[in-house]
Design a protein around this motif. Sequence first.
Motif, PDB file in Angstrom:
ATOM      1  N   VAL A 196       0.822  -1.214   0.000  1.00 54.38           N
ATOM      2  CA  VAL A 196       0.000   0.000   0.000  1.00 54.38           C
ATOM      3  C   VAL A 196       0.852   1.260   0.000  1.00 54.38           C
ATOM      4  CG1 VAL A 196      -2.054  -1.021   0.998  1.00 54.38           C
ATOM      5  CG2 VAL A 196      -0.255  -0.195   2.505  1.00 54.38           C
ATOM      6  N   SER A 242       2.115   2.804  -2.395  1.00 52.43           N
ATOM      7  CA  SER A 242       1.736   3.743  -3.445  1.00 52.43           C
ATOM      8  C   SER A 242       0.494   4.548  -3.083  1.00 52.43           C
ATOM      9  CB  SER A 242       1.487   2.988  -4.749  1.00 52.43           C
ATOM     10  OG  SER A 242       0.434   2.060  -4.579  1.00 52.43           O
ATOM     11  N   PHE A 243      -0.232   4.134  -2.045  1.00 50.33           N
ATOM     12  CA  PHE A 243      -1.416   4.873  -1.627  1.00 50.33           C
ATOM     13  C   PHE A 243      -1.070   5.951  -0.597  1.00 50.33           C
ATOM     14  CE2 PHE A 243      -3.113   1.006  -3.322  1.00 50.33           C
ATOM     15  CZ  PHE A 243      -4.269   1.402  -3.972  1.00 50.33           C
ATOM     16  N   ILE A 294       0.475   3.807   6.663  1.00 55.43           N
ATOM     17  CA  ILE A 294      -0.691   4.361   5.966  1.00 55.43           C
ATOM     18  C   ILE A 294      -1.859   4.580   6.910  1.00 55.43           C
ATOM     19  CG2 ILE A 294      -1.689   2.142   5.317  1.00 55.43           C
ATOM     20  CD1 ILE A 294      -2.269   3.474   2.566  1.00 55.43           C
ATOM     21  N   ALA A 295      -1.830   3.957   8.066  1.00 57.77           N
ATOM     22  CA  ALA A 295      -2.948   4.061   9.006  1.00 57.77           C
ATOM     23  C   ALA A 295      -2.803   5.233   9.963  1.00 57.77           C
ATOM     24  CB  ALA A 295      -3.087   2.756   9.798  1.00 57.77           C
ATOM     25  N   PRO A 319      -7.107  10.853   8.904  1.00 57.03           N
ATOM     26  CA  PRO A 319      -5.995  10.014   8.441  1.00 57.03           C
ATOM     27  C   PRO A 319      -4.995  10.906   7.700  1.00 57.03           C
ATOM     28  CG  PRO A 319      -8.122   9.293   7.536  1.00 57.03           C
ATOM     29  CD  PRO A 319      -8.312  10.661   8.089  1.00 57.03           C
ATOM     30  N   HIS A 321      -2.755  10.212   5.513  1.00 61.47           N
ATOM     31  CA  HIS A 321      -2.500   9.909   4.106  1.00 61.47           C
ATOM     32  C   HIS A 321      -3.744   9.937   3.227  1.00 61.47           C
ATOM     33  CE1 HIS A 321       1.738   9.044   4.498  1.00 61.47           C
ATOM     34  NE2 HIS A 321       1.462   8.438   5.637  1.00 61.47           N
ATOM     35  N   SER A 322      -4.887  10.275   3.800  1.00 57.34           N
ATOM     36  CA  SER A 322      -6.100  10.289   2.995  1.00 57.34           C
ATOM     37  C   SER A 322      -6.048  11.399   1.953  1.00 57.34           C
ATOM     38  CB  SER A 322      -7.322  10.500   3.890  1.00 57.34           C
ATOM     39  OG  SER A 322      -8.452  10.726   3.093  1.00 57.34           O
ATOM     40  N   PRO A 323      -6.445  11.092   0.708  1.00 53.15           N
ATOM     41  CA  PRO A 323      -6.490  12.130  -0.312  1.00 53.15           C
ATOM     42  C   PRO A 323      -7.493  13.230   0.027  1.00 53.15           C
ATOM     43  CG  PRO A 323      -6.731   9.944  -1.274  1.00 53.15           C
ATOM     44  CD  PRO A 323      -6.817   9.781   0.195  1.00 53.15           C
ATOM     45  N   ALA A 324      -8.409  12.954   0.961  1.00 50.59           N
ATOM     46  CA  ALA A 324      -9.393  13.964   1.347  1.00 50.59           C
ATOM     47  C   ALA A 324      -8.751  15.070   2.188  1.00 50.59           C
ATOM     48  CB  ALA A 324     -10.549  13.321   2.120  1.00 50.59           C
TER      49      ALA A 324
END
Lengths: 133, 220
Positions: free
Chosen positions: A8, A10-11, A54-55, A74, A76-79
């Motif tokens: 993950v 890449s996320f 990522i978490a 979070p 790393h969230s795109p939001a």
Amino acid sequence: MDRVSHTVESFKKKNPPEFGVGDTVDVHVRIQEGDKERVQLFSGVVLCMKNSGIAKTFTVRRIVQGEGVERIFPVHSPAIADVKVRRRHHVHRAKLYYLRDRSGKSARMRERIEDKDGELVPGEAAAAPAAKS
Amino acid sequence: MADAVPGKAILARKEGMTQLFDEKGQVVPVTVLKAGPCVVTQVKTPENDGYHALQVGFIDQKPRRLAKPQRVEAEKRKVAAKRILREIRLAAPADRKVGDEIKCDVFQVGDFVDVVGHTKGRGFTGVMRAWNFGHKPRSRGNMNVRGPGSIGMRTWPGRILKGKRMATQWGGERVTVKNLRVMAVQVESNSLLVKGAVPGTDDGVVYVQLARSTRPAKSS
């Protein structure tokens, strides 16, 4: 042994916003309204950061109309479009949960300022309560 | 195994769970599956075997560790020794031959899959753990607080109803989890990321196939 985090990678954000516990921040949250997208601000003190990779999440506390409001984001969230640091504070703890029981004068924190070497050091005067609205 | 009509199926190993973000920025829990590469060890045909199927092998094994029938068979077909052999049923003649590799790219992001695995064995469990029964009050003189309580009526019907939930062996059984969405396919690491949980322990072997619900209806 961690065998899953690489899948993950890449996320995750390449340049995650830099901030720490005790900072007063503006969180830029992407919000979908119908088919329009806009950015909403949530300003307050970072109370804690939890988990890793990522978490990873952080909690922001602000006072709205005299009522404490906390939101967990979070990292790393795109939001989460951006996190802007407004003020850094000198704190002795990794989790600032004690701020929940305090308000006004007792919720003050000393600002961390850059000295001539560019190091962050505790400032002199105690700061006013953070993120009033 | 049931017939995977487009032959979209693979053996995989459960690596563990993590999370990722969807396009809205929402957290999606995913299970990482090390899917394949599987090697085709035998092609079954109606002439020989009465049905279409691929026999595939998964996870390398030293030949001397295999039982003799499997070892000799592998040597005869000139395929690498594999620890696990499974069949993938097909509705149509196979488009692969012995020695071909099946990789996780048989699936695409957005596909729905069914995952078959064996659940973790819980051993012999009481009714509270196995069936979510409540317990008796822990105080006020109760002794056997985790027991099932009454399990039936009196002289009529004079027996315990069939299917009465009691303490039982739990887990360690074959379970299919249906309609998990494929969130990512990473060929270079043979990783298949599916949304949600998958039965079994980490390292457990599971069978992944295109979800029944999304397959074309059987025409006959």
